[in-house]
Design an enzyme around this catalytic site. Structure first.
Site, PDB file in Angstrom:
ATOM      1  N   HIS A  53       0.850  -1.189   0.000  1.00  0.00           N
ATOM      2  CA  HIS A  53       0.000   0.000   0.000  1.00  0.00           C
ATOM      3  C   HIS A  53       0.888   1.243   0.000  1.00  0.00           C
ATOM      4  O   HIS A  53       2.096   1.152   0.213  1.00  0.00           O
ATOM      5  CB  HIS A  53      -0.943   0.008   1.217  1.00  0.00           C
ATOM      6  CG  HIS A  53      -0.256   0.020   2.537  1.00  0.00           C
ATOM      7  ND1 HIS A  53      -0.160  -1.079   3.361  1.00  0.00           N
ATOM      8  CD2 HIS A  53       0.405   1.007   3.199  1.00  0.00           C
ATOM      9  CE1 HIS A  53       0.511  -0.772   4.441  1.00  0.00           C
ATOM     10  NE2 HIS A  53       0.866   0.491   4.383  1.00  0.00           N
TER      11      HIS A  53
HETATM   12  C1  T46 Z   1       3.686   0.403   6.860  1.00  0.00           C
HETATM   13  C2  T46 Z   1       4.264  -0.800   7.485  1.00  0.00           C
HETATM   14  C3  T46 Z   1       5.665  -0.571   7.891  1.00  0.00           C
HETATM   15  C4  T46 Z   1      -4.805  -0.271  12.942  1.00  0.00           C
HETATM   16  O1  T46 Z   1      -5.990  -0.473  13.269  1.00  0.00           O
HETATM   17  N1  T46 Z   1      -4.103   0.738  13.537  1.00  0.00           N
HETATM   18  C5  T46 Z   1      -2.810   1.013  13.211  1.00  0.00           C
HETATM   19  O2  T46 Z   1      -2.206   1.967  13.768  1.00  0.00           O
HETATM   20  C6  T46 Z   1      -2.163   0.194  12.223  1.00  0.00           C
HETATM   21  C7  T46 Z   1      -0.708   0.458  11.821  1.00  0.00           C
HETATM   22  C8  T46 Z   1      -2.874  -0.804  11.639  1.00  0.00           C
HETATM   23  N2  T46 Z   1      -4.173  -1.045  11.998  1.00  0.00           N
HETATM   24  C9  T46 Z   1      -4.911  -2.162  11.346  1.00  0.00           C
HETATM   25  C10 T46 Z   1      -5.249  -1.873   9.897  1.00  0.00           C
HETATM   26  C11 T46 Z   1      -5.231  -3.257   9.269  1.00  0.00           C
HETATM   27  O3  T46 Z   1      -6.500  -3.857   9.430  1.00  0.00           O
HETATM   28  O4  T46 Z   1      -4.090  -3.310  11.360  1.00  0.00           O
HETATM   29  C12 T46 Z   1      -4.230  -4.041  10.133  1.00  0.00           C
HETATM   30  C13 T46 Z   1      -2.876  -4.191   9.465  1.00  0.00           C
HETATM   31  O5  T46 Z   1      -2.362  -2.885   9.183  1.00  0.00           O
HETATM   32  P1  T46 Z   1      -1.508  -2.539   7.875  1.00  0.00           P
HETATM   33  O6  T46 Z   1      -2.219  -2.990   6.662  1.00  0.00           O
HETATM   34  O7  T46 Z   1      -1.147  -1.109   7.948  1.00  0.00           O
HETATM   35  O8  T46 Z   1      -0.219  -3.473   8.109  1.00  0.00           O
HETATM   36  P2  T46 Z   1       1.177  -3.560   7.388  1.00  0.00           P
HETATM   37  O9  T46 Z   1       2.049  -4.358   8.272  1.00  0.00           O
HETATM   38  O10 T46 Z   1       0.993  -4.020   5.990  1.00  0.00           O
HETATM   39  O11 T46 Z   1       1.753  -2.073   7.305  1.00  0.00           O
HETATM   40  C14 T46 Z   1       2.188  -1.354   8.452  1.00  0.00           C
HETATM   41  C15 T46 Z   1       1.864   0.136   8.362  1.00  0.00           C
HETATM   42  O12 T46 Z   1       0.553   0.395   8.643  1.00  0.00           O
HETATM   43  C16 T46 Z   1       2.269   0.653   7.056  1.00  0.00           C
HETATM   44  O13 T46 Z   1       1.950   1.986   6.860  1.00  0.00           O
HETATM   45  O14 T46 Z   1       4.324   1.100   6.123  1.00  0.00           O
HETATM   46  O15 T46 Z   1       3.575  -1.336   8.588  1.00  0.00           O
END
Ligand code: T46
Length: 139
Positions: A53
């Site tokens: 993303h």
């Molecule tokens: C990135 C890399 C390094 C929340 O509800 N609150 C939060 O603060 C975060 C970070 C996530 N979430 C929920 C949203 C999704 O349903 O947790 C789930 C997984 O999150 P995300 O798709 O963001 O996960 P990653 O590991 O793909 O990405 C994360 C960061 O969000 C992203 O910006 O760069 O870590």
């Protein structure tokens, strides 16, 4: 729109015979944002890839506090960067507008993320063609 590039910043550390401390002081590191949220990725399976993303406004500072991550960044305009994070003494500034793919290279890897905004799903672009289109329209 001002476009910034990702960059590595060295984190100061203090070592003694018993171990090390790394210190993140945003003003001294010249981070281009104020920190509103801190989170970390842990319990990660080696060999998996996360991310897929981009963020519209969020700045982040990524630190591999343990283990190793390979980070691929793509601005949707033909510029692609690959960064290896495997030292807790460096961090990677990821500005808005960069598609990221984060590969977990070692067991027990932990990625600390300092972020400029609170969580907002509307800030995410999770479809690559949508991201390229968003970049084209925001030029
Ligand atoms: C990135 C890399 C390094 C929340 O509800 N609150 C939060 O603060 C975060 C970070 C996530 N979430 C929920 C949203 C999704 O349903 O947790 C789930 C997984 O999150 P995300 O798709 O963001 O996960 P990653 O590991 O793909 O990405 C994360 C960061 O969000 C992203 O910006 O760069 O870590």
């Amino acid at each position: 729109m001002i476009r910034e590039s990702p960059r590595i910043i060295q984190i100061s550390e203090i070592r003694d015979s018993t171990g090390s401390i790394a210190i993140v002081e945003p003003d001294q590191l010249d981070l281009p944002f104020s920190i509103k949220r801190v989170y970390y990725l842990f319990d990660l399976d080696q060999g998996t890839t996360r991310g897929f993303h981009a963020h519209k406004e969020l700045f982040q500072f990524l630190i591999a506090v343990q283990g190793e991550f390979h980070i691929k960044l793509d601005n949707g305009r033909g510029m692609v960067k690959s960064v290896i994070l495997r030292s807790p003494s460096i961090g990677l500034v990821v500005p808005p507008g960069w598609w990221r793919e984060i590969a977990v290279m070692k067991v027990n890897s932990v990625l600390l993320v300092l972020a400029s905004e609170e969580y907002c799903e509307n800030d995410y672009i999770r479809d690559y063609p949508d991201f390229v289109n968003w970049q084209r329209l925001s030029s």
